[in-house]
Design a protein around this motif. Structure first.
Motif, PDB file in Angstrom:
ATOM      1  N   ASN A   1      65.584 103.053 -55.107  1.00  0.00           N
ATOM      2  CA  ASN A   1      66.487 102.034 -55.642  1.00  0.00           C
ATOM      3  C   ASN A   1      66.670 102.205 -57.138  1.00  0.00           C
ATOM      4  O   ASN A   1      67.779 102.195 -57.665  1.00  0.00           O
ATOM      5  N   GLY A   2      65.536 102.348 -57.848  1.00  0.00           N
ATOM      6  CA  GLY A   2      65.565 102.392 -59.303  1.00  0.00           C
ATOM      7  C   GLY A   2      66.313 103.587 -59.850  1.00  0.00           C
ATOM      8  O   GLY A   2      67.005 103.495 -60.857  1.00  0.00           O
ATOM      9  N   GLN A   3      66.209 104.741 -59.180  1.00  0.00           N
ATOM     10  CA  GLN A   3      66.839 105.963 -59.663  1.00  0.00           C
ATOM     11  C   GLN A   3      68.164 106.254 -58.966  1.00  0.00           C
ATOM     12  O   GLN A   3      68.758 107.307 -59.188  1.00  0.00           O
ATOM     13  N   ALA A   4      68.619 105.310 -58.121  1.00  0.00           N
ATOM     14  CA  ALA A   4      69.898 105.454 -57.410  1.00  0.00           C
ATOM     15  C   ALA A   4      69.955 106.764 -56.632  1.00  0.00           C
ATOM     16  O   ALA A   4      70.948 107.493 -56.665  1.00  0.00           O
ATOM     17  N   LYS A   5      68.898 107.069 -55.918  1.00  0.00           N
ATOM     18  CA  LYS A   5      68.868 108.242 -55.048  1.00  0.00           C
ATOM     19  C   LYS A   5      68.928 107.759 -53.599  1.00  0.00           C
ATOM     20  O   LYS A   5      67.968 107.210 -53.081  1.00  0.00           O
ATOM     21  N   GLY A   6      70.071 107.959 -52.972  1.00  0.00           N
ATOM     22  CA  GLY A   6      70.230 107.538 -51.597  1.00  0.00           C
ATOM     23  C   GLY A   6      70.550 106.067 -51.440  1.00  0.00           C
ATOM     24  O   GLY A   6      70.863 105.616 -50.346  1.00  0.00           O
ATOM     25  N   ILE A   7      70.481 105.302 -52.509  1.00  0.00           N
ATOM     26  CA  ILE A   7      70.755 103.864 -52.457  1.00  0.00           C
ATOM     27  C   ILE A   7      71.583 103.506 -53.687  1.00  0.00           C
ATOM     28  O   ILE A   7      71.187 103.800 -54.815  1.00  0.00           O
TER      29      ILE A   7
ATOM     30  N   GLY B   1      79.185 109.056 -59.491  1.00  0.00           N
ATOM     31  CA  GLY B   1      79.869 107.958 -58.809  1.00  0.00           C
ATOM     32  C   GLY B   1      78.998 107.345 -57.736  1.00  0.00           C
ATOM     33  O   GLY B   1      77.968 107.890 -57.356  1.00  0.00           O
ATOM     34  N   ALA B   2      79.440 106.197 -57.253  1.00  0.00           N
ATOM     35  CA  ALA B   2      78.637 105.456 -56.273  1.00  0.00           C
ATOM     36  C   ALA B   2      78.490 106.209 -54.965  1.00  0.00           C
ATOM     37  O   ALA B   2      77.448 106.177 -54.334  1.00  0.00           O
ATOM     38  N   MET B   3      79.559 106.877 -54.523  1.00  0.00           N
ATOM     39  CA  MET B   3      79.463 107.621 -53.275  1.00  0.00           C
ATOM     40  C   MET B   3      78.415 108.722 -53.365  1.00  0.00           C
ATOM     41  O   MET B   3      77.669 108.984 -52.425  1.00  0.00           O
ATOM     42  N   VAL B   4      78.365 109.391 -54.506  1.00  0.00           N
ATOM     43  CA  VAL B   4      77.402 110.469 -54.703  1.00  0.00           C
ATOM     44  C   VAL B   4      75.986 109.916 -54.714  1.00  0.00           C
ATOM     45  O   VAL B   4      75.081 110.451 -54.088  1.00  0.00           O
ATOM     46  N   ALA B   5      75.799 108.811 -55.435  1.00  0.00           N
ATOM     47  CA  ALA B   5      74.456 108.253 -55.564  1.00  0.00           C
ATOM     48  C   ALA B   5      73.895 107.813 -54.223  1.00  0.00           C
ATOM     49  O   ALA B   5      72.683 107.885 -53.998  1.00  0.00           O
ATOM     50  N   SER B   6      74.757 107.355 -53.333  1.00  0.00           N
ATOM     51  CA  SER B   6      74.276 106.840 -52.055  1.00  0.00           C
ATOM     52  C   SER B   6      74.473 107.826 -50.915  1.00  0.00           C
ATOM     53  O   SER B   6      74.322 107.465 -49.754  1.00  0.00           O
ATOM     54  N   ASN B   7      74.823 109.067 -51.221  1.00  0.00           N
ATOM     55  CA  ASN B   7      75.014 110.054 -50.172  1.00  0.00           C
ATOM     56  C   ASN B   7      73.752 110.160 -49.324  1.00  0.00           C
ATOM     57  O   ASN B   7      72.639 110.266 -49.831  1.00  0.00           O
ATOM     58  N   ARG B   8      73.927 110.108 -48.000  1.00  0.00           N
ATOM     59  CA  ARG B   8      72.808 110.112 -47.046  1.00  0.00           C
ATOM     60  C   ARG B   8      71.925 108.880 -47.239  1.00  0.00           C
ATOM     61  O   ARG B   8      70.710 108.935 -47.097  1.00  0.00           O
ATOM     62  N   GLY B   9      72.526 107.746 -47.567  1.00  0.00           N
ATOM     63  CA  GLY B   9      71.752 106.526 -47.757  1.00  0.00           C
ATOM     64  C   GLY B   9      72.602 105.291 -47.563  1.00  0.00           C
ATOM     65  O   GLY B   9      73.462 105.241 -46.690  1.00  0.00           O
ATOM     66  N   ILE B  10      72.363 104.291 -48.396  1.00  0.00           N
ATOM     67  CA  ILE B  10      73.057 103.011 -48.288  1.00  0.00           C
ATOM     68  C   ILE B  10      73.962 102.800 -49.492  1.00  0.00           C
ATOM     69  O   ILE B  10      73.555 103.025 -50.627  1.00  0.00           O
ATOM     70  N   LEU B  11      75.181 102.361 -49.231  1.00  0.00           N
ATOM     71  CA  LEU B  11      76.082 101.926 -50.280  1.00  0.00           C
ATOM     72  C   LEU B  11      76.301 100.428 -50.083  1.00  0.00           C
ATOM     73  O   LEU B  11      76.863  99.999 -49.076  1.00  0.00           O
ATOM     74  N   HIS B  12      75.835  99.614 -51.031  1.00  0.00           N
ATOM     75  CA  HIS B  12      75.962  98.164 -50.941  1.00  0.00           C
ATOM     76  C   HIS B  12      77.026  97.709 -51.938  1.00  0.00           C
ATOM     77  O   HIS B  12      76.870  97.894 -53.146  1.00  0.00           O
TER      78      HIS B  12
END
Length: 433
Positions: free
Chosen positions: A249-255, A295-306
């Motif tokens: 969450n904190g590093q915006a990896k997958g979330i 971008g947000a799509m990249v940060a949440s790739n293979r994860g959750i985009l809220h």
């Protein structure tokens, strides 16, 4: 007093790193460890932390432990929303079994009904779950070694997309005047090898592609005279390293959490390299100008985009403002400067009744609404659940003051009974129940 051990805090070690051939061997041996998607991981994470059966309004329902906020001693626990949560969990589970485009899940309800808390607890569960030793998530990076033996330096380049290494296998490969479906042949092989386990290959891994930056690197390596005569496998073995990753969450990896629909857009920026690193890169990719995606799509790739309350009540917002979301849900692809990069996201949104009503009346294209599954999160109408909330909130007060148990009961009944009244504010739709 117990001795403070600084090593336990700063004893970080790099995750396991594999050569490409080692990754292929492990995948063929245990393919289930590598075929995660965001929705299957999320479902496993929720169920991993357990559940119990509780009675709500006289009916037994399943209550998952993560929504009691077991990660923060119940500070942000969600009470009494088992019906909405079950709908949400079932939808995520079914999305992992679908073969079509992605679906978006939107939680709709009045303020303070727990919509954001529900998604936040799911993201925390996903992060904690992926740290478990039994769960393996892999991505890859390119490793470039200095040709000067007296200066054995290396340069590592990660893609902003944390791609699964399986995507390094081309969907289509030209070979000796014929086309070879390299990735499909690999998947068919492991399916046949593990036919007794009834291995299921998610559609995502059959069609997904690398981002343009990764493709440019591979093409540059293939065209480099230094690699003349090498096969694609040899090049991947020389330059690709596979490494375990976790969600954060904190590093915006997958979330990724955003509250503005415009943040869905992806932009490019040049990769900043030191002069020493540029010398190394020029040896392997001469004249190649690399970029990275943000971008947000990249940060949440293979994860959750809220998307938190992303359907703004702005009456001037046009349908074009929702185009990135439409691309993300309608085709499963995000257009990035003429690049088609498939992204695997579980897209979750929260909004209130008024904003959802405005969105539905404003959109002329039905495609977006067809890809969104609406999940109602109503005001809490269960007195026992309301009492649990009051007990939690008044725990600190009870240390200094005596609280009559009947006070909690009366307050909870009052809270529920007043919510049964129709809303007096005219901004809600007339058919709001």
């Amino acid at each position: 007093m117990e001795r403070f051990d600084i090593r336990s805090i700063l004893g970080y070690k790099r995750n396991k790193t594999l050569k490409f051939s080692e990754f292929v061997d492990e995948f063929c041996e245990n393919p289930d460890d590598f075929l995660h998607t965001s929705s299957t991981l999320l479902t496993k994470a929720i169920k991993h932390f357990g559940y119990e059966i509780v009675v709500r309004s006289g009916e037994p329902v399943i209550s998952y432990h993560i929504f009691k906020d077991m990660f923060n001693n119940g500070t942000n626990a969600v009470f009494g929303q088992e019906t909405a949560i079950k709908h949400l969990v079932d939808s995520v589970d079914s999305a992992g079994k679908e073969t079509g485009p992605n679906r978006g899940l939107v939680l709709i309800g009045p303020p303070a009904s727990g919509k954001t808390n529900i998604i936040d607890l799911m993201t925390q569960a996903l992060e904690e779950f992926t740290k478990q030793k039994a769960i393996k998530l892999y991505s890859f990076f390119f490793e470039f070694r200095h040709k000067d033996p007296e200066n054995p330096r290396t340069l590592e380049l990660w893609s902003s997309f944390r791609h699964n290494p399986l995507l390094l296998f081309p969907v289509m490969l030209s070979k000796a005047r014929r086309s070879v479906r390299a990735r499909q042949e690999l998947l068919d092989y492991v399916t046949h090898r593990h036919r007794e386990n009834k291995l299921v290959i998610p559609t995502y891994y059959q069609n997904a592609s690398l981002d343009k930056c990764s493709i440019d690197i591979l093409e540059g390596l293939i065209q480099n005279p230094l690699n003349r005569g090498k096969s694609l496998y040899d090049i991947l073995e020389d330059y690709v390293r596979v490494e375990e990753i976790v969600f954060s969450n904190g590093q915006a990896k997958g979330i990724s959490n955003i509250d503005d629909m415009h943040l869905l857009k992806i932009r490019q920026k040049s990769i900043n390299l030191s002069p020493e690193d540029k010398v190394i890169l020029d040896q392997h990719l001469p004249g190649c100008d690399l970029v990275q995606y943000v971008g947000a799509m990249v940060a949440s790739n293979r994860g959750i985009l809220h998307i938190h309350d992303g359907f703004s009540g702005d009456p001037n917002s046009a349908e074009a403002d929702y185009r990135p979301l439409l691309m993300l849900l309608g085709s499963g692809k995000a257009s990035i400067d003429s690049t088609q990069a498939s992204v695997d996201n579980t897209v979750m949104m929260t909004t209130n009744l008024e904003e959802m009503g405005q969105l539905e009346s404003r959109l002329t294209a039905a495609k977006l609404m067809d890809r969104i599954e609406k999940i109602p999160v109503n005001y809490l109408l269960d007195a026992n659940s309301e009492m649990e909330i009051l007990k939690r909130d008044m725990a600190i007060m009870k240390e200094n003051y005596q609280v009559d148990p009947n006070l909690l009961r009366i307050a909870s009944y009052y809270a529920v009974m007043t919510r049964l009244l129709p809303p007096k504010r005219t901004k809600y739709p007339e058919n709001w129940n």
